[in-house]
Design an enzyme around this catalytic site. Sequence first.
Site, PDB file in Angstrom:
ATOM      1  N   VAL A  55     -97.252 -46.807 -57.700  1.00  0.00           N
ATOM      2  CA  VAL A  55     -98.144 -47.306 -58.754  1.00  0.00           C
ATOM      3  C   VAL A  55     -97.464 -48.404 -59.577  1.00  0.00           C
ATOM      4  O   VAL A  55     -98.105 -49.381 -59.986  1.00  0.00           O
ATOM      5  CB  VAL A  55     -98.628 -46.145 -59.668  1.00  0.00           C
ATOM      6  CG1 VAL A  55     -99.652 -46.651 -60.673  1.00  0.00           C
ATOM      7  CG2 VAL A  55     -99.225 -45.018 -58.832  1.00  0.00           C
ATOM      8  N   ALA A  62    -107.997 -60.129 -72.203  1.00  0.00           N
ATOM      9  CA  ALA A  62    -107.223 -59.432 -73.251  1.00  0.00           C
ATOM     10  C   ALA A  62    -107.036 -60.275 -74.506  1.00  0.00           C
ATOM     11  O   ALA A  62    -106.774 -59.758 -75.577  1.00  0.00           O
ATOM     12  CB  ALA A  62    -105.859 -59.027 -72.696  1.00  0.00           C
ATOM     13  N   LYS A 113    -100.542 -37.168 -64.795  1.00  0.00           N
ATOM     14  CA  LYS A 113    -101.431 -36.052 -65.194  1.00  0.00           C
ATOM     15  C   LYS A 113    -100.667 -34.758 -65.398  1.00  0.00           C
ATOM     16  O   LYS A 113    -101.034 -33.938 -66.237  1.00  0.00           O
ATOM     17  CB  LYS A 113    -102.560 -35.863 -64.184  1.00  0.00           C
ATOM     18  CG  LYS A 113    -102.145 -35.702 -62.728  1.00  0.00           C
ATOM     19  CD  LYS A 113    -102.002 -37.038 -62.042  1.00  0.00           C
ATOM     20  CE  LYS A 113    -101.297 -36.918 -60.723  1.00  0.00           C
ATOM     21  NZ  LYS A 113    -101.634 -37.948 -59.777  1.00  0.00           N
ATOM     22  N   GLY A 147     -98.967 -43.240 -49.500  1.00  0.00           N
ATOM     23  CA  GLY A 147     -98.652 -43.213 -50.937  1.00  0.00           C
ATOM     24  C   GLY A 147     -99.641 -42.398 -51.762  1.00  0.00           C
ATOM     25  O   GLY A 147     -99.660 -42.492 -52.985  1.00  0.00           O
ATOM     26  N   GLU A 151     -98.397 -36.471 -53.935  1.00  0.00           N
ATOM     27  CA  GLU A 151     -97.414 -36.313 -55.012  1.00  0.00           C
ATOM     28  C   GLU A 151     -96.018 -36.205 -54.400  1.00  0.00           C
ATOM     29  O   GLU A 151     -95.868 -35.912 -53.204  1.00  0.00           O
ATOM     30  CB  GLU A 151     -97.715 -35.046 -55.817  1.00  0.00           C
ATOM     31  CG  GLU A 151     -99.006 -35.114 -56.603  1.00  0.00           C
ATOM     32  CD  GLU A 151     -99.058 -36.296 -57.555  1.00  0.00           C
ATOM     33  OE1 GLU A 151     -98.209 -36.397 -58.439  1.00  0.00           O
ATOM     34  OE2 GLU A 151     -99.956 -37.145 -57.390  1.00  0.00           O
ATOM     35  N   LYS A 161    -105.614 -32.584 -63.507  1.00  0.00           N
ATOM     36  CA  LYS A 161    -106.639 -33.569 -63.889  1.00  0.00           C
ATOM     37  C   LYS A 161    -107.835 -32.885 -64.548  1.00  0.00           C
ATOM     38  O   LYS A 161    -108.388 -33.368 -65.536  1.00  0.00           O
ATOM     39  CB  LYS A 161    -107.087 -34.333 -62.647  1.00  0.00           C
ATOM     40  CG  LYS A 161    -105.980 -35.182 -62.035  1.00  0.00           C
ATOM     41  CD  LYS A 161    -106.359 -35.623 -60.634  1.00  0.00           C
ATOM     42  CE  LYS A 161    -105.277 -36.486 -60.008  1.00  0.00           C
ATOM     43  NZ  LYS A 161    -105.420 -36.630 -58.564  1.00  0.00           N
TER      44      LYS A 161
HETATM   45  P1  NDP Z   1     -93.260 -42.892 -56.778  1.00  0.00           P
HETATM   46  O1  NDP Z   1     -92.471 -41.705 -56.358  1.00  0.00           O
HETATM   47  O2  NDP Z   1     -93.747 -43.811 -55.733  1.00  0.00           O
HETATM   48  O3  NDP Z   1     -92.379 -43.751 -57.805  1.00  0.00           O
HETATM   49  C1  NDP Z   1     -91.643 -43.163 -58.834  1.00  0.00           C
HETATM   50  C2  NDP Z   1     -90.774 -44.223 -59.462  1.00  0.00           C
HETATM   51  O4  NDP Z   1     -90.131 -43.651 -60.567  1.00  0.00           O
HETATM   52  C3  NDP Z   1     -89.683 -44.802 -58.565  1.00  0.00           C
HETATM   53  O5  NDP Z   1     -89.560 -46.170 -58.743  1.00  0.00           O
HETATM   54  C4  NDP Z   1     -88.413 -44.092 -59.038  1.00  0.00           C
HETATM   55  O6  NDP Z   1     -87.241 -44.884 -58.939  1.00  0.00           O
HETATM   56  C5  NDP Z   1     -88.726 -43.916 -60.498  1.00  0.00           C
HETATM   57  N1  NDP Z   1     -87.999 -42.783 -61.065  1.00  0.00           N
HETATM   58  C6  NDP Z   1     -88.083 -41.487 -60.725  1.00  0.00           C
HETATM   59  N2  NDP Z   1     -87.269 -40.746 -61.509  1.00  0.00           N
HETATM   60  C7  NDP Z   1     -86.668 -41.610 -62.346  1.00  0.00           C
HETATM   61  C8  NDP Z   1     -85.711 -41.469 -63.389  1.00  0.00           C
HETATM   62  N3  NDP Z   1     -85.207 -40.282 -63.705  1.00  0.00           N
HETATM   63  N4  NDP Z   1     -85.315 -42.577 -64.026  1.00  0.00           N
HETATM   64  C9  NDP Z   1     -85.797 -43.787 -63.709  1.00  0.00           C
HETATM   65  N5  NDP Z   1     -86.718 -43.984 -62.746  1.00  0.00           N
HETATM   66  C10 NDP Z   1     -87.130 -42.910 -62.066  1.00  0.00           C
HETATM   67  O7  NDP Z   1     -94.437 -42.344 -57.673  1.00  0.00           O
HETATM   68  P2  NDP Z   1     -95.930 -42.917 -57.798  1.00  0.00           P
HETATM   69  O8  NDP Z   1     -95.883 -44.355 -58.133  1.00  0.00           O
HETATM   70  O9  NDP Z   1     -96.726 -42.473 -56.639  1.00  0.00           O
HETATM   71  O10 NDP Z   1     -96.478 -42.077 -59.046  1.00  0.00           O
HETATM   72  C11 NDP Z   1     -96.138 -42.409 -60.362  1.00  0.00           C
HETATM   73  C12 NDP Z   1     -97.015 -41.591 -61.313  1.00  0.00           C
HETATM   74  O11 NDP Z   1     -98.369 -41.932 -61.085  1.00  0.00           O
HETATM   75  C13 NDP Z   1     -96.935 -40.080 -61.091  1.00  0.00           C
HETATM   76  O12 NDP Z   1     -97.102 -39.442 -62.324  1.00  0.00           O
HETATM   77  C14 NDP Z   1     -98.134 -39.785 -60.196  1.00  0.00           C
HETATM   78  O13 NDP Z   1     -98.607 -38.475 -60.321  1.00  0.00           O
HETATM   79  C15 NDP Z   1     -99.128 -40.778 -60.772  1.00  0.00           C
HETATM   80  N6  NDP Z   1    -100.203 -41.142 -59.887  1.00  0.00           N
HETATM   81  C16 NDP Z   1     -99.932 -41.548 -58.602  1.00  0.00           C
HETATM   82  C17 NDP Z   1    -100.951 -41.937 -57.769  1.00  0.00           C
HETATM   83  C18 NDP Z   1    -100.709 -42.375 -56.365  1.00  0.00           C
HETATM   84  O14 NDP Z   1    -101.694 -42.620 -55.654  1.00  0.00           O
HETATM   85  N7  NDP Z   1     -99.464 -42.507 -55.932  1.00  0.00           N
HETATM   86  C19 NDP Z   1    -102.338 -41.955 -58.255  1.00  0.00           C
HETATM   87  C20 NDP Z   1    -102.518 -41.525 -59.626  1.00  0.00           C
HETATM   88  C21 NDP Z   1    -101.470 -41.147 -60.401  1.00  0.00           C
HETATM   89  P3  NDP Z   1     -86.535 -45.241 -57.541  1.00  0.00           P
HETATM   90  O15 NDP Z   1     -87.525 -46.143 -56.856  1.00  0.00           O
HETATM   91  O16 NDP Z   1     -85.309 -45.967 -57.893  1.00  0.00           O
HETATM   92  O17 NDP Z   1     -86.346 -43.940 -56.860  1.00  0.00           O
HETATM   93  N1  HSE Z   2    -101.634 -37.149 -55.316  1.00  0.00           N
HETATM   94  C1  HSE Z   2    -102.780 -37.569 -56.025  1.00  0.00           C
HETATM   95  C2  HSE Z   2    -103.998 -37.452 -55.152  1.00  0.00           C
HETATM   96  C3  HSE Z   2    -102.601 -38.986 -56.482  1.00  0.00           C
HETATM   97  O1  HSE Z   2    -103.840 -37.335 -53.936  1.00  0.00           O
HETATM   98  O2  HSE Z   2    -105.112 -37.457 -55.657  1.00  0.00           O
HETATM   99  C4  HSE Z   2    -103.713 -39.461 -57.376  1.00  0.00           C
HETATM  100  O3  HSE Z   2    -103.708 -38.810 -58.592  1.00  0.00           O
END
Ligand code: NDP
Ligand code: HSE
Length: 436
Positions: free
Chosen positions: A14, A33, A105, A187, A190, A205
């Site tokens: 994300v 904006a 969430k 992607g 979770e 959610k």
């Molecule tokens: P990812 O696992 O793809 O990315 C997580 C990122 O956070 C990485 O860049 C990681 O760094 C960084 N990170 C993790 N721990 C730390 C830390 N302790 N300090 C600094 N950086 C850290 O997650 P997503 O992008 O998929 O999800 C992000 C959020 O969005 C979550 O809360 C998820 O539930 C939510 N979400 C995700 C959706 C999806 O479709 N993926 C949809 C809706 C919500 P590094 O790259 O260096 O490991």
């Molecule tokens: N893991 C979540 C899903 C990401 O599959 O719906 C979006 O919140």
Amino acid sequence: MKPIRVGLLGFGTVGRGTYEILRRNQEEIQRRAGRGIEIVKIAVRDAARARTVVGAGIEVTDSPEQLVGSAGIDIVVELIGGCDPARALVLEAIGNHKHVVTANKALLAVHGNEIFAAAHRVGVMVAFEGAVAGGIPIIKALREGLTANRIEWIAGIINGTSNFILSQMRATGASFESVLEQAQALGYAEADPRFDIDGVDAAHKLTILCSIAFGVPIRFEAAYMEGIGKLAAADIRYAEQLGYRIKLLGITKRTSHGVELRVHPTLVPMQRLLASVEGPMNAVLVKGDAVGTTLYYGPGAGAEPTASAVVADLVDVTRTHTADPDNRVPHLAFQPDALVNLPWLGIEDTVTSYYFRMRVADRPGVLADIARILADHRISIDAMFQREPSEGENQTDIILLTHEALERDVNAALGRIETLPTVLAPVIRIRQEELL
Ligand code: NDP
Ligand code: HSE
């Protein structure tokens, strides 16, 4: 006017989607904006990797603490996920008078009351459109578009991964494990995919939606969760024969006794739009007393769909951060001092219809025994069929649909039915909703 300055915590699925949209659509976003929105700093674990992607002018650090304390940042976008260290970082950002945007969430379902109270105290916004149903603007719809209504219930497909798994298994016959791997590669899943499969993510959610719909504090512990892990192909097939499709639904209802908050596989009539929602798509039905039933549909997971919601929040914060905090839309739709505690109903207090599959000995009187026990417990049969046993087979499946019944009565009846010598295996029970 100078651009508003954003610090990004996390640069995964994300985070990168957010970076990409802000880069690609910067001109239109600025026109909407009223000023530019510029990422100035990113914090990740592996800073070297992130540096190979981002343009010059954006600082990359492996210290999220340094980012949330940075004087040169107006809005912190939290896209790390989980509660630790996300909770501490978000509270620290709020303490430093920074607005926060998050798609997390899990964090809000567990620590939302604390986070919103902290934000209210210092007059900053915590925006979270991306946390529920990915790219669908359901938070905005509920908080603003439907604000005239007394919301009666919400029912939704709010986990893209489990819907993707169910759809692919039904359409292609692929195994659970292989479809889950695809969802991870795309992607959607979770970091711990059990959150998706066990209904936990959907419950996170739903907990947020429930609070916004009914004006109650966020209470994740009240959620009942049952995932898709135990669903059998036979039930998916039998449900189709009866005119239903099985979906993992999150359902929250306000009844005269209290609030229901439950996630479980559900039989949905084939003619409802919700039954046709496939793949990683999400859909949320909301029943309001004035508007009736409205449906919100769109991609529920993935990089840019979720980032679309994150950037919308960034635009909202940019437009309104100078407004008097008391005149902003409240975080949970209702004014913080107007949230009320309603009784929470356990799953045993739920009234719904049911699908039962019973493996029974194929001999006279079996059905009569089962029907009598159901009647003893005030459970009335709506439809039934029996699978034709194969040549020489002496057992079969009976499939029953019931009218509405109290789950406590169902538990008592099934407990008795399972002691019958002619009932050969635990009864499979799936709840059914008409969604009218
Ligand atoms: P990812 O696992 O793809 O990315 C997580 C990122 O956070 C990485 O860049 C990681 O760094 C960084 N990170 C993790 N721990 C730390 C830390 N302790 N300090 C600094 N950086 C850290 O997650 P997503 O992008 O998929 O999800 C992000 C959020 O969005 C979550 O809360 C998820 O539930 C939510 N979400 C995700 C959706 C999806 O479709 N993926 C949809 C809706 C919500 P590094 O790259 O260096 O490991
Ligand atoms: N893991 C979540 C899903 C990401 O599959 O719906 C979006 O919140």
